[in-house]
Design a protein around this motif. Sequence first.
Motif, PDB file in Angstrom:
ATOM      1  N   GLN A   1       0.834  -1.202   0.000  1.00  0.00           N
ATOM      2  CA  GLN A   1       0.000   0.000   0.000  1.00  0.00           C
ATOM      3  C   GLN A   1       0.870   1.254   0.000  1.00  0.00           C
ATOM      4  OE1 GLN A   1      -2.182  -0.912   3.570  1.00  0.00           O
ATOM      5  NE2 GLN A   1      -4.029  -1.442   2.431  1.00  0.00           N
ATOM      6  N   LEU A   2       1.968   1.197   0.746  1.00  0.00           N
ATOM      7  CA  LEU A   2       2.890   2.326   0.794  1.00  0.00           C
ATOM      8  C   LEU A   2       3.518   2.574  -0.578  1.00  0.00           C
ATOM      9  CD1 LEU A   2       3.843   4.226   3.036  1.00  0.00           C
ATOM     10  CD2 LEU A   2       5.779   2.723   3.377  1.00  0.00           C
ATOM     11  N   GLY A   3       3.832   1.503  -1.297  1.00  0.00           N
ATOM     12  CA  GLY A   3       4.381   1.632  -2.653  1.00  0.00           C
ATOM     13  C   GLY A   3       3.396   2.317  -3.591  1.00  0.00           C
ATOM     14  N   TRP A   4       2.134   1.912  -3.532  1.00  0.00           N
ATOM     15  CA  TRP A   4       1.118   2.551  -4.378  1.00  0.00           C
ATOM     16  C   TRP A   4       0.911   4.009  -3.994  1.00  0.00           C
ATOM     17  CZ3 TRP A   4       0.086   1.041  -8.907  1.00  0.00           C
ATOM     18  CH2 TRP A   4       0.102  -0.304  -9.238  1.00  0.00           C
ATOM     19  N   LEU A   5       0.966   4.295  -2.716  1.00  0.00           N
ATOM     20  CA  LEU A   5       0.857   5.684  -2.264  1.00  0.00           C
ATOM     21  C   LEU A   5       2.010   6.517  -2.825  1.00  0.00           C
ATOM     22  CD1 LEU A   5      -0.460   7.868  -0.440  1.00  0.00           C
ATOM     23  CD2 LEU A   5       1.074   7.066   1.368  1.00  0.00           C
ATOM     24  N   TYR A   6       3.212   5.944  -2.806  1.00  0.00           N
ATOM     25  CA  TYR A   6       4.375   6.663  -3.324  1.00  0.00           C
ATOM     26  C   TYR A   6       4.263   6.906  -4.827  1.00  0.00           C
ATOM     27  CZ  TYR A   6       9.108   8.034  -4.392  1.00  0.00           C
ATOM     28  OH  TYR A   6      10.195   8.731  -4.848  1.00  0.00           O
ATOM     29  N   VAL A   7       3.810   5.897  -5.566  1.00  0.00           N
ATOM     30  CA  VAL A   7       3.648   6.049  -7.019  1.00  0.00           C
ATOM     31  C   VAL A   7       2.645   7.157  -7.322  1.00  0.00           C
ATOM     32  CG1 VAL A   7       2.741   4.900  -9.095  1.00  0.00           C
ATOM     33  CG2 VAL A   7       4.378   3.718  -7.626  1.00  0.00           C
ATOM     34  N   SER A   8       1.535   7.187  -6.593  1.00  0.00           N
ATOM     35  CA  SER A   8       0.538   8.243  -6.834  1.00  0.00           C
ATOM     36  C   SER A   8       1.080   9.611  -6.424  1.00  0.00           C
ATOM     37  CB  SER A   8      -0.771   7.935  -6.109  1.00  0.00           C
ATOM     38  OG  SER A   8      -0.578   7.918  -4.717  1.00  0.00           O
ATOM     39  N   LEU A   9       1.855   9.667  -5.347  1.00  0.00           N
ATOM     40  CA  LEU A   9       2.471  10.922  -4.931  1.00  0.00           C
ATOM     41  C   LEU A   9       3.453  11.422  -5.988  1.00  0.00           C
ATOM     42  CD1 LEU A   9       2.867  13.022  -2.622  1.00  0.00           C
ATOM     43  CD2 LEU A   9       4.686  11.546  -1.770  1.00  0.00           C
ATOM     44  N   CYS A  10       4.219  10.500  -6.563  1.00  0.00           N
ATOM     45  CA  CYS A  10       5.154  10.876  -7.643  1.00  0.00           C
ATOM     46  C   CYS A  10       4.398  11.441  -8.841  1.00  0.00           C
ATOM     47  CB  CYS A  10       5.966   9.660  -8.095  1.00  0.00           C
ATOM     48  SG  CYS A  10       7.270   9.187  -6.964  1.00  0.00           S
ATOM     49  N   GLY A  11       3.304  10.792  -9.227  1.00  0.00           N
ATOM     50  CA  GLY A  11       2.533  11.268 -10.365  1.00  0.00           C
ATOM     51  C   GLY A  11       2.015  12.684 -10.158  1.00  0.00           C
TER      52      GLY A  11
END
Length: 166
Positions: free
Chosen positions: A38-48
């Motif tokens: 979940q943290l990885g997906w949060l980071y990917v969305s934050l990067c976007g």
Amino acid sequence: MSHTNSAVRFTIASSSGGQGPQVVQWLLKRNCSVTPVQLGWLYVSLCGVSLGIAAFFWSQGVPLVLPFASLELLLVVAAFWSYARHATDGERIVLQGGQLVVELESAGRLERAEFNRQWVRVEPKAGDGSLIEVSGQGQSVKVGRHVRPELRPALAREIRQALRGC
């Protein structure tokens, strides 16, 4: 004021269908509300979002926004990495037959100690909020990092009772 909560139980007991000794175990895990995935997906969305905003401002003639956004994302990934490394930390204590096995996992590193049930000591006594020390045969391990300090005496009592066979 001394308060004892006898309703709190940490033990998970099981038996092997009458064929072997009963197994008593305690699983003490870190309370994590977010899994590493979940943290990885949060980071990917934050990067976007962050890089999208930075790209917009870069296209408007503000070139320094992109390097600062990249630096921000590097710092965030360092913090997330530290969190994710310790998300699965925990302690496992297993009493089976004549053996008490203590396994401590921290940042993917596993420590294991085995004790003879007859010679193991469990400290502290009730009322002390420090970590619980399990010792015997010249070795010692501290457990209870993931248990609130006021509940550690109850955990120590449970382990002692299981060792006595109650």
